[in-house]
Design a protein around this motif. Structure first.
Motif, mmCIF file in Angstrom:
data_model
loop_
_atom_site.group_PDB
_atom_site.id
_atom_site.type_symbol
_atom_site.label_atom_id
_atom_site.label_comp_id
_atom_site.label_asym_id
_atom_site.label_seq_id
_atom_site.Cartn_x
_atom_site.Cartn_y
_atom_site.Cartn_z
ATOM 1 N N ASP A 30 20.955 88.103 52.238
ATOM 2 C CA ASP A 30 19.970 88.055 53.317
ATOM 3 C C ASP A 30 20.491 87.293 54.527
ATOM 4 N N LYS A 31 21.294 86.268 54.295
ATOM 5 C CA LYS A 31 21.858 85.506 55.414
ATOM 6 C C LYS A 31 23.014 86.247 56.067
ATOM 7 N N ILE A 32 23.768 86.985 55.273
ATOM 8 C CA ILE A 32 24.850 87.789 55.847
ATOM 9 C C ILE A 32 24.283 88.887 56.744
ATOM 10 N N LYS A 33 23.068 89.345 56.445
ATOM 11 C CA LYS A 33 22.411 90.351 57.283
ATOM 12 C C LYS A 33 22.242 89.879 58.726
ATOM 13 N N ASN A 34 22.195 88.561 58.913
ATOM 14 C CA ASN A 34 21.998 87.995 60.253
ATOM 15 C C ASN A 34 23.302 87.611 60.932
ATOM 16 N N MET A 91 29.170 81.978 66.004
ATOM 17 C CA MET A 91 29.319 81.559 64.613
ATOM 18 C C MET A 91 29.979 82.681 63.797
ATOM 19 N N ILE A 92 31.038 82.333 63.095
ATOM 20 C CA ILE A 92 31.737 83.297 62.249
ATOM 21 C C ILE A 92 31.299 83.091 60.798
ATOM 22 N N THR A 93 30.823 84.147 60.164
ATOM 23 C CA THR A 93 30.394 84.084 58.773
ATOM 24 C C THR A 93 31.542 84.505 57.874
ATOM 25 N N ILE A 94 32.017 83.576 57.032
ATOM 26 C CA ILE A 94 33.079 83.853 56.065
ATOM 27 C C ILE A 94 32.409 84.270 54.766
ATOM 28 N N GLY A 147 26.029 93.007 45.452
ATOM 29 C CA GLY A 147 25.167 93.659 46.426
ATOM 30 C C GLY A 147 25.647 93.534 47.856
ATOM 31 N N LEU A 148 26.943 93.278 48.014
ATOM 32 C CA LEU A 148 27.475 93.041 49.358
ATOM 33 C C LEU A 148 27.917 94.314 50.065
ATOM 34 N N SER A 149 28.223 95.367 49.317
ATOM 35 C CA SER A 149 28.769 96.571 49.958
ATOM 36 C C SER A 149 27.789 97.172 50.960
ATOM 37 N N ASP A 150 26.512 97.209 50.608
ATOM 38 C CA ASP A 150 25.513 97.797 51.515
ATOM 39 C C ASP A 150 25.372 96.989 52.794
ATOM 40 N N VAL A 151 25.281 95.660 52.646
ATOM 41 C CA VAL A 151 25.096 94.835 53.843
ATOM 42 C C VAL A 151 26.360 94.821 54.702
ATOM 43 N N LEU A 152 27.529 94.863 54.080
ATOM 44 C CA LEU A 152 28.767 94.908 54.855
ATOM 45 C C LEU A 152 28.891 96.229 55.600
ATOM 46 N N ASN A 153 28.525 97.330 54.947
ATOM 47 C CA ASN A 153 28.530 98.635 55.626
ATOM 48 C C ASN A 153 27.561 98.642 56.805
ATOM 49 N N GLU A 154 26.401 98.064 56.602
ATOM 50 C CA GLU A 154 25.405 98.027 57.673
ATOM 51 C C GLU A 154 25.896 97.215 58.859
ATOM 52 N N LYS A 155 26.477 96.044 58.577
ATOM 53 C CA LYS A 155 26.930 95.174 59.661
ATOM 54 C C LYS A 155 28.118 95.793 60.399
ATOM 55 N N ALA A 156 29.063 96.360 59.649
ATOM 56 C CA ALA A 156 30.284 96.882 60.266
ATOM 57 C C ALA A 156 30.064 98.217 60.971
ATOM 58 N N LYS A 159 26.866 100.158 61.296
ATOM 59 C CA LYS A 159 25.633 100.379 62.044
ATOM 60 C C LYS A 159 25.480 99.372 63.176
ATOM 61 N N ASP A 160 25.520 98.078 62.816
ATOM 62 C CA ASP A 160 25.360 97.028 63.838
ATOM 63 C C ASP A 160 26.627 96.833 64.654
ATOM 64 N N GLN A 161 27.762 97.250 64.103
ATOM 65 C CA GLN A 161 29.064 97.153 64.766
ATOM 66 C C GLN A 161 29.405 95.737 65.217
ATOM 67 N N VAL A 162 29.126 94.768 64.328
ATOM 68 C CA VAL A 162 29.562 93.404 64.617
ATOM 69 C C VAL A 162 31.069 93.322 64.378
ATOM 70 N N PRO A 163 31.775 92.434 65.052
ATOM 71 C CA PRO A 163 33.212 92.288 64.789
ATOM 72 C C PRO A 163 33.458 91.816 63.353
ATOM 73 N N VAL A 164 34.384 92.471 62.676
ATOM 74 C CA VAL A 164 34.748 92.133 61.298
ATOM 75 C C VAL A 164 36.261 91.977 61.226
ATOM 76 N N LEU A 165 36.715 90.911 60.574
ATOM 77 C CA LEU A 165 38.139 90.697 60.355
ATOM 78 C C LEU A 165 38.404 90.520 58.869
ATOM 79 N N GLY A 166 39.191 91.427 58.280
ATOM 80 C CA GLY A 166 39.627 91.282 56.899
ATOM 81 C C GLY A 166 41.030 90.712 56.870
ATOM 82 N N ILE A 167 41.272 89.697 56.040
ATOM 83 C CA ILE A 167 42.614 89.123 55.975
ATOM 84 C C ILE A 167 43.168 89.198 54.555
ATOM 85 N N CYS A 168 44.470 89.446 54.477
ATOM 86 C CA CYS A 168 45.213 89.611 53.230
ATOM 87 C C CYS A 168 44.571 90.724 52.387
#
Length: 205
Positions: free
Chosen positions: A33-37, A1-4, A60-69, A71-80
């Motif tokens: 909280d859902k993005i954390k998962n 599942m890809i979270t946009i 409040g997204l910067s902290d969770v995005l930093n954690e996911k990218a 610390k957790d090292q989940v794949p992240v794709l930024g476009i445009c």
């Protein structure tokens, strides 16, 4: 599942429709909280750099995005614009970017001749600068091209982080990568079979 990630800027519906068309599950999410998962994240973006960073910070997204990218090292794709936000900052604004991939977002107007229209808009060819999971099977195409709409371009600090380059008055980094973090300056959701291949590759990472 890809979270946009929905932070208020981006063609979310078009992106999700492309994923649906090629049979890949995705969801649009703004709840921290859902993005954390999330197991895989797509960071879209259309508009100005500072406005985007303000929305990410205020929601409040910067902290969770930093954690996911990081610390957790989940794949992240930024476009445009989402790719530009991966860098340290932009000539378009004053705020710091996410800083995940060292580099700067620069203005075309300050760096190319007046014979080139800004924004850079329309189809353009890409050439591979370093191999990447995001660009697997690009050699099956006679030529690889994507749809662009942007007035600012990315120049990474380390050329090892460049995976695609495009020429428009100069050579710029049209796709970048550092470990689990990927960026694409073009719009995959508007790029037909080429964009589908990028999304398919990202889903397999």
């Amino acid at each position: 599942m890809i979270t946009i990630v929905d932070y208020g800027m981006g063609n979310l519906g078009s992106i999700q429709n492309m994923f649906k068309y090629i049979g890949i599950n995705s969801k649009i999410e703004k709840d921290v909280d859902k993005i954390k998962n999330a197991s895989k994240i797509l960071l879209p973006g259309v508009g100005s750099y500072d406005t985007a960073m303000k929305k990410i910070n205020q929601n409040g997204l910067s902290d969770v995005l930093n954690e996911k990218a990081l610390k957790d090292q989940v794949p992240v794709l930024g476009i445009c614009l989402g790719m530009q936000l991966l860098t340290d900052g932009s000539e378009e604004g004053k705020l710091n970017g996410l800083g995940w991939i060292s580099g700067k977002t620069k203005s075309f107007k300050n760096n190319i001749g007046s014979e080139y229209n800004v924004p850079h808009m329309g189809w353009n060819l890409v050439k591979q600068s370093n191999r990447s999971q995001l660009t697997e099977d690009f050699d099956t195409f006679d030529e690889t091209r994507f749809y662009f709409v942007h007035s600012y371009f990315v120049k990474v600090e380390n050329d090892k982080n460049s995976i695609l380059k495009t020429s428009y008055g100069l050579d710029f980094d049209s796709a970048i990568q550092k470990n689990n973090i990927f960026g694409a300056q073009f719009h995959p959701e508007k790029s037909h079979k080429f964009g589908m291949k990028v999304f398919e590759n990202f889903a397999r990472i």
